[in-house]
Design a protein around this motif. Structure first.
Motif, PDB file in Angstrom:
ATOM      1  N   LEU A 150     100.308 -53.713 115.968  1.00 12.80           N
ATOM      2  CA  LEU A 150     100.926 -54.847 115.292  1.00 12.80           C
ATOM      3  C   LEU A 150     102.385 -54.968 115.716  1.00 12.80           C
ATOM      4  N   VAL A 151     102.828 -56.194 115.991  1.00 12.49           N
ATOM      5  CA  VAL A 151     104.226 -56.453 116.336  1.00 12.49           C
ATOM      6  C   VAL A 151     104.714 -57.625 115.486  1.00 12.49           C
ATOM      7  N   GLU A 152     106.028 -57.809 115.482  1.00 13.62           N
ATOM      8  CA  GLU A 152     106.654 -58.901 114.710  1.00 13.62           C
ATOM      9  C   GLU A 152     106.260 -58.843 113.243  1.00 13.62           C
ATOM     10  N   GLY A 153     106.231 -57.632 112.689  1.00 10.56           N
ATOM     11  CA  GLY A 153     105.907 -57.479 111.272  1.00 10.56           C
ATOM     12  C   GLY A 153     104.497 -57.884 110.922  1.00 10.56           C
ATOM     13  N   GLY A 154     103.583 -57.763 111.887  1.00 11.86           N
ATOM     14  CA  GLY A 154     102.189 -58.114 111.637  1.00 11.86           C
ATOM     15  C   GLY A 154     101.844 -59.548 111.969  1.00 11.86           C
ATOM     16  N   LYS A 155     102.831 -60.314 112.447  1.00  9.26           N
ATOM     17  CA  LYS A 155     102.556 -61.714 112.799  1.00  9.26           C
ATOM     18  C   LYS A 155     101.846 -61.856 114.147  1.00  9.26           C
ATOM     19  N   ALA A 156     101.742 -60.751 114.866  1.00 10.57           N
ATOM     20  CA  ALA A 156     101.032 -60.767 116.149  1.00 10.57           C
ATOM     21  C   ALA A 156     100.462 -59.375 116.408  1.00 10.57           C
ATOM     22  N   VAL A 157      99.445 -59.341 117.219  1.00  9.06           N
ATOM     23  CA  VAL A 157      98.882 -58.065 117.669  1.00  9.06           C
ATOM     24  C   VAL A 157      99.061 -58.006 119.183  1.00  9.06           C
ATOM     25  N   GLN A 158      99.554 -56.869 119.657  1.00  7.36           N
ATOM     26  CA  GLN A 158      99.803 -56.685 121.089  1.00  7.36           C
ATOM     27  C   GLN A 158      98.701 -55.824 121.698  1.00  7.36           C
ATOM     28  N   ALA A 179      99.362 -55.646 132.042  1.00  2.00           N
ATOM     29  CA  ALA A 179      99.767 -56.878 131.366  1.00  2.00           C
ATOM     30  C   ALA A 179      99.700 -56.642 129.865  1.00  2.00           C
ATOM     31  N   SER A 180     100.620 -57.263 129.149  1.00  2.00           N
ATOM     32  CA  SER A 180     100.617 -57.220 127.683  1.00  2.00           C
ATOM     33  C   SER A 180     100.322 -58.624 127.188  1.00  2.00           C
ATOM     34  N   ILE A 181      99.376 -58.738 126.269  1.00  2.00           N
ATOM     35  CA  ILE A 181      99.107 -60.041 125.656  1.00  2.00           C
ATOM     36  C   ILE A 181      99.358 -59.938 124.164  1.00  2.00           C
ATOM     37  N   ASN A 182     100.046 -60.932 123.631  1.00  2.00           N
ATOM     38  CA  ASN A 182     100.324 -60.991 122.199  1.00  2.00           C
ATOM     39  C   ASN A 182      99.483 -62.100 121.571  1.00  2.00           C
ATOM     40  N   ILE A 183      98.712 -61.724 120.570  1.00  2.00           N
ATOM     41  CA  ILE A 183      97.832 -62.661 119.872  1.00  2.00           C
ATOM     42  C   ILE A 183      98.476 -63.011 118.536  1.00  2.00           C
ATOM     43  N   PRO A 184      98.820 -64.279 118.299  1.00  2.00           N
ATOM     44  CA  PRO A 184      99.454 -64.658 117.031  1.00  2.00           C
ATOM     45  C   PRO A 184      98.442 -64.667 115.879  1.00  2.00           C
ATOM     46  N   ALA A 185      98.934 -64.369 114.691  1.00  2.00           N
ATOM     47  CA  ALA A 185      98.078 -64.328 113.498  1.00  2.00           C
ATOM     48  C   ALA A 185      97.876 -65.745 112.974  1.00  2.00           C
ATOM     49  N   GLU A 186      96.954 -66.472 113.586  1.00  2.00           N
ATOM     50  CA  GLU A 186      96.654 -67.835 113.149  1.00  2.00           C
ATOM     51  C   GLU A 186      95.393 -67.835 112.298  1.00  2.00           C
ATOM     52  N   THR A 187      95.327 -68.755 111.366  1.00  2.00           N
ATOM     53  CA  THR A 187      94.203 -68.800 110.424  1.00  2.00           C
ATOM     54  C   THR A 187      92.863 -68.978 111.144  1.00  2.00           C
TER      55      THR A 187
END
Length: 198
Positions: free
Chosen positions: A72-80, A139-147
């Motif tokens: 978890l990154v950005e306080g849980g707002k995204a997963v890396q 490569a690093s991919i960040n997945i945003p926590a979208e509904t």
């Protein structure tokens, strides 16, 4: 008397010759040959790899694998998610050009849902650094926590923009999820396991 004068002249001549030799010995030898320098190739002269033509399906040999566990990154707002990308083909692959190759992230349909409308085909298109033929990179991919991700699984594949998705049993892909969301953040990554298909 003549002998004495001749002896003096001989001695003077010997001393003069010795002085000339010392003077010549003290002078450095200067070479007139031009210096030879090693060739240098500036970084600006190394050609960049661009993807401007369609890659034949049978020539595309990129594979991906997850490295480590998602974080978890950005306080849980995204997963890396860290990926290792390997290129077993004969040409370098890059995310630049008219038809770049990117990492495509799709959201699979919810359990029990059917049809294309239930999926999100173009959720993310993410670039990566050029991978030379026969080489590997990360490569690093960040997945945003979208509904739209709540309870859903991600399908990660390669896509050549404007040409094709490299998807199916003969290509490498990665499934991640399903994901649990608590409001606007990911609340648990326990289920975010990877399943890689080659």
């Amino acid at each position: 008397m003549k002998k004495l004068i001749l002896a003096s002249l001989a001695a003077s001549l010997v001393l003069s010759l010795a002085a000339c030799q010392d003077k010549n010995a003290a002078q450095p030898v200067v070479s007139t040959a031009p210096a030879i320098e090693a060739p240098v190739t500036p970084a600006a002269m190394i050609p960049a790899v661009t993807m401007d033509q369609a890659i034949p399906s049978d020539a595309f040999k990129l594979t991906m694998a997850q490295s480590g566990t998602p974080t978890l990154v950005e306080g849980g707002k995204a997963v890396q998610i860290e990926l290792t990308i390997s290129n077993a083909g004969t040409m370098a692959i890059s995310s630049t050009g008219v038809h770049p190759v990117n990492i495509g992230v799709q959201v699979l349909p919810e359990a029990g849902a059917t049809g294309e409308a239930a999926a999100v085909r173009d959720f993310l298109h993410l670039p990566f650094d050029t991978i030379a033929a026969g080489a590997a990179g990360r490569a690093s991919i960040n997945i945003p926590a979208e509904t739209a991700l709540a309870g859903r699984t991600l399908h990660v594949v390669f896509v050549q923009e404007g040409i094709q998705w490299f998807d199916g049993p003969t290509y490498s892909s990665l499934n991640l999820g399903p994901f649990d969301l608590c409001g606007e953040v990911f609340c648990d990554l326990g289920a975010a396991t990877a399943n890689t298909a080659q």
